[in-house]
Design a protein around this motif. Structure first.
Motif, short mmCIF file in Angstrom:
data_model
loop_
_atom_site.label_atom_id
_atom_site.label_comp_id
_atom_site.label_asym_id
_atom_site.label_seq_id
_atom_site.Cartn_x
_atom_site.Cartn_y
_atom_site.Cartn_z
N ALA A 1 3.32 -9.03 -8.06
CA ALA A 1 4.37 -8.19 -8.63
C ALA A 1 4.82 -7.13 -7.64
O ALA A 1 4.01 -6.57 -6.89
N ASN A 2 6.12 -6.83 -7.66
CA ASN A 2 6.68 -5.80 -6.79
C ASN A 2 6.02 -4.44 -7.03
O ASN A 2 5.90 -3.63 -6.12
N ARG A 3 5.58 -4.19 -8.25
CA ARG A 3 4.99 -2.89 -8.57
C ARG A 3 3.72 -2.63 -7.76
O ARG A 3 3.41 -1.48 -7.50
N VAL A 4 3.02 -3.66 -7.35
CA VAL A 4 1.82 -3.45 -6.55
C VAL A 4 2.19 -2.82 -5.21
O VAL A 4 1.61 -1.82 -4.80
N SER A 5 3.19 -3.37 -4.55
CA SER A 5 3.64 -2.83 -3.27
C SER A 5 4.23 -1.43 -3.45
O SER A 5 4.00 -0.53 -2.63
N VAL B 1 7.45 -0.71 8.09
CA VAL B 1 8.76 -1.30 8.39
C VAL B 1 8.62 -2.40 9.44
O VAL B 1 9.23 -3.47 9.31
N ALA B 2 7.80 -2.17 10.46
CA ALA B 2 7.60 -3.18 11.51
C ALA B 2 6.99 -4.45 10.92
O ALA B 2 7.45 -5.57 11.21
N VAL B 3 5.99 -4.29 10.08
CA VAL B 3 5.36 -5.46 9.45
C VAL B 3 6.35 -6.14 8.50
O VAL B 3 6.44 -7.37 8.46
N LEU B 4 7.14 -5.35 7.78
CA LEU B 4 8.14 -5.94 6.88
C LEU B 4 9.17 -6.76 7.65
O LEU B 4 9.58 -7.83 7.19
N MET C 1 1.95 -7.17 2.48
CA MET C 1 1.50 -6.88 3.86
C MET C 1 2.14 -5.61 4.39
O MET C 1 1.49 -4.80 5.03
N ALA C 2 3.42 -5.45 4.14
CA ALA C 2 4.13 -4.27 4.62
C ALA C 2 3.61 -3.00 3.95
O ALA C 2 3.37 -1.98 4.62
N ALA C 3 3.41 -3.06 2.64
CA ALA C 3 2.90 -1.88 1.92
C ALA C 3 1.48 -1.54 2.37
O ALA C 3 1.12 -0.36 2.48
N THR C 4 0.69 -2.55 2.64
CA THR C 4 -0.67 -2.34 3.11
C THR C 4 -0.64 -1.72 4.51
O THR C 4 -1.45 -0.84 4.82
#
Length: 172
Positions: free
Chosen positions: A28-32, A61-64, A84-87
């Motif tokens: 779910a988007n809410r996790v990120s 942003v780089a990972v995203l 991955m990006a949020a992490t």
């Protein structure tokens, strides 16, 4: 209370993402969003400077950018890319981020090989009706990579600046 937030939010989100991907093949988007929002609230409260917060966001942003490219060419799911990006925001640029990415990649490779073998085994027929294992058994299903991302995040979490801050506070 602040230390408790650091100890709970990230690990809970990683575990939730892993189980969610196992059960529904979605994250779910809410996790990120929770991961990024929690970082933005907690980081300044722990004394992290605004330039450091900016660098952590830049890591996300780089990972995203990389994961979105992989998503666009069909190499990765959208939920995995966002997770991955949020992490990465929690890790920032540094050895911790590299450790997370390598650990997640190795866990993902092991998961993929294990699922390929499992799906060809007689056990797959027995697991086909189990809520947690049905996507593991389904040969048409993809790989729930959120499991590997969750495991990688949990294993590398001790290297995040916020976790190091919380541990130092408890030790001192």
């Amino acid at each position: 209370m602040l230390e408790a937030s650091v100890f709970v939010i990230f690990p809970f989100c990683m575990a939730f993402a892993a189980v969610s991907d196992m059960v529904s093949m979605t994250i779910a988007n809410r996790v990120s969003l929770i991961l990024v929002a929690a970082f933005l609230v907690l980081a300044p409260l722990t004394g992290m400077s605004w330039p450091a917060v900016g660098l952590h966001l830049a890591a996300g942003v780089a990972v995203l950018m990389v994961t979105f490219t992989l998503f666009a060419i069909g190499g990765m799911g959208g939920g995995d890319a966002k997770l991955m990006a949020a992490t990465a925001v929690w890790f920032g640029f540094g050895i911790g981020l590299a450790d997370y990415l390598v650990t997640s990649a190795l866990a993902g490779g092991a998961l993929t090989l294990a699922l390929l073998m499992f799906r060809k085994s007689p056990l797959a027929m027995l697991a086909g009706n189990n809520t947690l294992l049905r996507h593991f058994a389904d040969e048409k299903a993809g790989i729930p990579y959120g499991v590997a991302l969750g495991l990688g995040g949990l294993l590398a979490y001790g290297e995040t600046p916020l976790m190091q801050w919380a541990l130092a506070r408890l030790a001192g």
